[in-house]
Design a protein around this motif. Sequence first.
Motif, PDB file in Angstrom:
ATOM      1  N   LEU A 296      51.857  47.859  -5.957  1.00  0.00           N
ATOM      2  CA  LEU A 296      50.429  48.060  -6.158  1.00  0.00           C
ATOM      3  C   LEU A 296      49.964  49.366  -5.513  1.00  0.00           C
ATOM      4  O   LEU A 296      49.156  50.106  -6.097  1.00  0.00           O
ATOM      5  N   LYS A 297      50.463  49.679  -4.348  1.00  0.00           N
ATOM      6  CA  LYS A 297      50.102  50.915  -3.683  1.00  0.00           C
ATOM      7  C   LYS A 297      50.572  52.135  -4.478  1.00  0.00           C
ATOM      8  O   LYS A 297      49.843  53.123  -4.629  1.00  0.00           O
ATOM      9  N   LYS A 298      51.745  52.038  -5.027  1.00  0.00           N
ATOM     10  CA  LYS A 298      52.275  53.133  -5.836  1.00  0.00           C
ATOM     11  C   LYS A 298      51.437  53.346  -7.085  1.00  0.00           C
ATOM     12  O   LYS A 298      51.163  54.481  -7.493  1.00  0.00           O
ATOM     13  N   ALA A 299      50.997  52.246  -7.684  1.00  0.00           N
ATOM     14  CA  ALA A 299      50.165  52.358  -8.884  1.00  0.00           C
ATOM     15  C   ALA A 299      48.833  53.005  -8.574  1.00  0.00           C
ATOM     16  O   ALA A 299      48.313  53.813  -9.348  1.00  0.00           O
ATOM     17  N   LYS A 300      48.242  52.650  -7.423  1.00  0.00           N
ATOM     18  CA  LYS A 300      46.942  53.216  -7.062  1.00  0.00           C
ATOM     19  C   LYS A 300      47.041  54.690  -6.711  1.00  0.00           C
ATOM     20  O   LYS A 300      46.079  55.430  -6.846  1.00  0.00           O
ATOM     21  N   GLU A 301      48.201  55.126  -6.219  1.00  0.00           N
ATOM     22  CA  GLU A 301      48.353  56.515  -5.820  1.00  0.00           C
ATOM     23  C   GLU A 301      48.635  57.452  -6.982  1.00  0.00           C
ATOM     24  O   GLU A 301      48.582  58.668  -6.822  1.00  0.00           O
ATOM     25  N   LEU A 302      48.953  56.889  -8.158  1.00  0.00           N
ATOM     26  CA  LEU A 302      49.250  57.740  -9.301  1.00  0.00           C
ATOM     27  C   LEU A 302      48.006  58.504  -9.729  1.00  0.00           C
ATOM     28  O   LEU A 302      46.899  57.990  -9.713  1.00  0.00           O
ATOM     29  N   ASN A 303      48.213  59.758 -10.162  1.00  0.00           N
ATOM     30  CA  ASN A 303      47.098  60.624 -10.564  1.00  0.00           C
ATOM     31  C   ASN A 303      46.892  60.511 -12.065  1.00  0.00           C
ATOM     32  O   ASN A 303      47.797  60.788 -12.847  1.00  0.00           O
ATOM     33  N   PHE A 304      45.705  60.073 -12.493  1.00  0.00           N
ATOM     34  CA  PHE A 304      45.393  59.923 -13.903  1.00  0.00           C
ATOM     35  C   PHE A 304      44.426  61.002 -14.369  1.00  0.00           C
ATOM     36  O   PHE A 304      43.669  60.801 -15.299  1.00  0.00           O
ATOM     37  N   SER A 305      44.428  62.156 -13.760  1.00  0.00           N
ATOM     38  CA  SER A 305      43.561  63.245 -14.169  1.00  0.00           C
ATOM     39  C   SER A 305      44.072  63.851 -15.476  1.00  0.00           C
ATOM     40  O   SER A 305      45.251  63.731 -15.798  1.00  0.00           O
ATOM     41  N   PRO A 306      43.189  64.540 -16.262  1.00  0.00           N
ATOM     42  CA  PRO A 306      43.646  65.178 -17.500  1.00  0.00           C
ATOM     43  C   PRO A 306      44.764  66.184 -17.273  1.00  0.00           C
ATOM     44  O   PRO A 306      45.708  66.259 -18.069  1.00  0.00           O
ATOM     45  N   ASP A 307      44.673  66.965 -16.183  1.00  0.00           N
ATOM     46  CA  ASP A 307      45.708  67.963 -15.918  1.00  0.00           C
ATOM     47  C   ASP A 307      47.069  67.316 -15.717  1.00  0.00           C
ATOM     48  O   ASP A 307      48.080  67.768 -16.268  1.00  0.00           O
ATOM     49  N   ASP A 308      47.102  66.253 -14.920  1.00  0.00           N
ATOM     50  CA  ASP A 308      48.375  65.597 -14.645  1.00  0.00           C
ATOM     51  C   ASP A 308      48.910  64.904 -15.892  1.00  0.00           C
ATOM     52  O   ASP A 308      50.118  64.910 -16.139  1.00  0.00           O
ATOM     53  N   THR A 309      48.022  64.328 -16.683  1.00  0.00           N
ATOM     54  CA  THR A 309      48.466  63.651 -17.905  1.00  0.00           C
ATOM     55  C   THR A 309      49.068  64.636 -18.898  1.00  0.00           C
ATOM     56  O   THR A 309      50.127  64.379 -19.485  1.00  0.00           O
ATOM     57  N   ILE A 310      48.416  65.778 -19.090  1.00  0.00           N
ATOM     58  CA  ILE A 310      48.954  66.787 -20.000  1.00  0.00           C
ATOM     59  C   ILE A 310      50.282  67.322 -19.480  1.00  0.00           C
ATOM     60  O   ILE A 310      51.219  67.581 -20.250  1.00  0.00           O
ATOM     61  N   ARG A 311      50.372  67.488 -18.141  1.00  0.00           N
ATOM     62  CA  ARG A 311      51.640  67.932 -17.562  1.00  0.00           C
ATOM     63  C   ARG A 311      52.749  66.945 -17.865  1.00  0.00           C
ATOM     64  O   ARG A 311      53.873  67.326 -18.209  1.00  0.00           O
ATOM     65  N   ARG A 312      52.440  65.644 -17.726  1.00  0.00           N
ATOM     66  CA  ARG A 312      53.439  64.615 -18.027  1.00  0.00           C
ATOM     67  C   ARG A 312      53.860  64.661 -19.500  1.00  0.00           C
ATOM     68  O   ARG A 312      55.039  64.506 -19.829  1.00  0.00           O
ATOM     69  N   MET A 313      52.895  64.902 -20.384  1.00  0.00           N
ATOM     70  CA  MET A 313      53.204  64.972 -21.804  1.00  0.00           C
ATOM     71  C   MET A 313      54.112  66.147 -22.116  1.00  0.00           C
ATOM     72  O   MET A 313      55.039  66.046 -22.930  1.00  0.00           O
ATOM     73  N   MET A 314      53.861  67.275 -21.471  1.00  0.00           N
ATOM     74  CA  MET A 314      54.677  68.458 -21.711  1.00  0.00           C
ATOM     75  C   MET A 314      56.089  68.298 -21.166  1.00  0.00           C
ATOM     76  O   MET A 314      57.052  68.807 -21.754  1.00  0.00           O
ATOM     77  N   LEU A 315      56.220  67.600 -20.038  1.00  0.00           N
ATOM     78  CA  LEU A 315      57.532  67.426 -19.408  1.00  0.00           C
ATOM     79  C   LEU A 315      58.285  66.216 -19.919  1.00  0.00           C
ATOM     80  O   LEU A 315      59.417  65.974 -19.494  1.00  0.00           O
TER      81      LEU A 315
END
Length: 499
Positions: free
Chosen positions: A149-168
């Motif tokens: 649960l702590k790991k889930a809360k610490e994840l970054n759901f910002s647009p920048d991070d999401t687009i970065r994840r999509m690109m990688l």
Amino acid sequence: MSLFYLMLQRPGKESQDDQEEYWMKSAANKNKFNIFDDDVTVETAEELAKSKKLLTQCDDVDLVNWDDTPVSSAISDDIHQGVSARVSFTPSRESSVPSIQYSKSQERLHTITQTTRDLRLEDAISGYKPAASGARNQEEEIQYLRRALKKAKELNFSPDDTIRRMMLGEPYSLEVFHSKEEKLQLLDKAIQVHDGNAITAVILFLRQTVKPSLFNLELQRRPVAVSHYVSYLRAHYDFKELGNVLGMLNRTEEAAILKYRQAISAPDVRGKMSALRGCLKAHFLPEPDLTHEANLVEQHASLLERQWPIEDADSKSEAQGNLVFKQYPRKVSILNMPLITTLYYNCFYHGRDAENLLTSPLAIKTQHQLSDKQYIWTALSARSRLKQWNGIEELLTAKGWFGNTKNVSVIGFDKVCEILHRTSAPDEILSKYLRLIDGSERRLNLAKKYKCHDVVVETLVHLRDRAELQVYASKLSPGSRGLKTAQDALRSSTIKWKT
């Protein structure tokens, strides 16, 4: 009260009588079988679990818990499989009622799903490895869930991070973006980094989660997104949505061409004619800028409307044994053929038809606005193949002043000779039109190429080139007509040769 909580409770002596009375009443129901009954010994329960006799009873036998409710399907499946559930009965000092210990895998997954919500399951439980043997104690389970649960809360759901994840190519989730502003920020960020896959994915997410009017409005404000969306629709053959988008963007020419392509893709000729007429009326005629294109679509529809009855009539005539079709069998159907091919077909099989008939070549020339060169070249090729030399004379004869006639050719007599030579015309016919070629050098070269010796000799005499004539005569076969003509010219005393 959960089953797990009930298993942790140890019944006291004061409740044993009530429980016995309860189970006696429950035993009257023959459709239920209680694995916690006092009559079931440890050995019997283990034997039943191993042999799976609890699940081999008839369909009307149910498993029940302490409160007379059915055993959950997860535990029943675990008992049936003999893997996830581990049943062990331990005699209690205060009661002979057995206790049960089972795997918490189902509860763990359920808890993770509820706590992480939109988080991908791989992110929440990554790194988890179930124990090979034995069972985790309750404290270990709680600590694991807390860490997840702590790991889930610490994840970054910002647009920048999401687009970065999509690109990688890393795991990501678009469902965590609920507001319109967040979704548009996500799209703008994808456009900013120039990643086509990310742009397309965000556009499709927007299309599914916002109103169509809002989606169209925001899409129009972003030309790059429009280009990617149009390419996606075209690649996936979603022509209905593509037409709507092009119309919304006022790209009328693209929308009209799209509808035209859809119309001509119809497999049935009648359906194609109807679709072309509808497309012409709805998309081309209303647009002043598409006047030229509308004329072409009109000609296409008219050509199909001409080909259909001709094909129908000629098919019947061929089946009835028409001599022309027997001598020159049709290789393919005339349907869907180009305009020039249709003209050649009618010149070949219907060259003499009156202009008021559909099969008339002149009617085709007039309706489809063909040039004289297009018509003469096509008609000459057809008549030459049919060996209709008189018909060729008619095509190349025009009336002059005072009723005089003369030979004219809009395509040039050199092209006429080329067609005649290709269809193996007789030498006298070929020589006749070779003599009509303007320019001595051009006429001489073609005469040599087509081996019209009389024309070669005549041209060399006209050029007064005795040396060239002697060289040419030496190459001719002895006794041939060309050699005799050349020798007569060389012996003539009336010709003034060049010095």
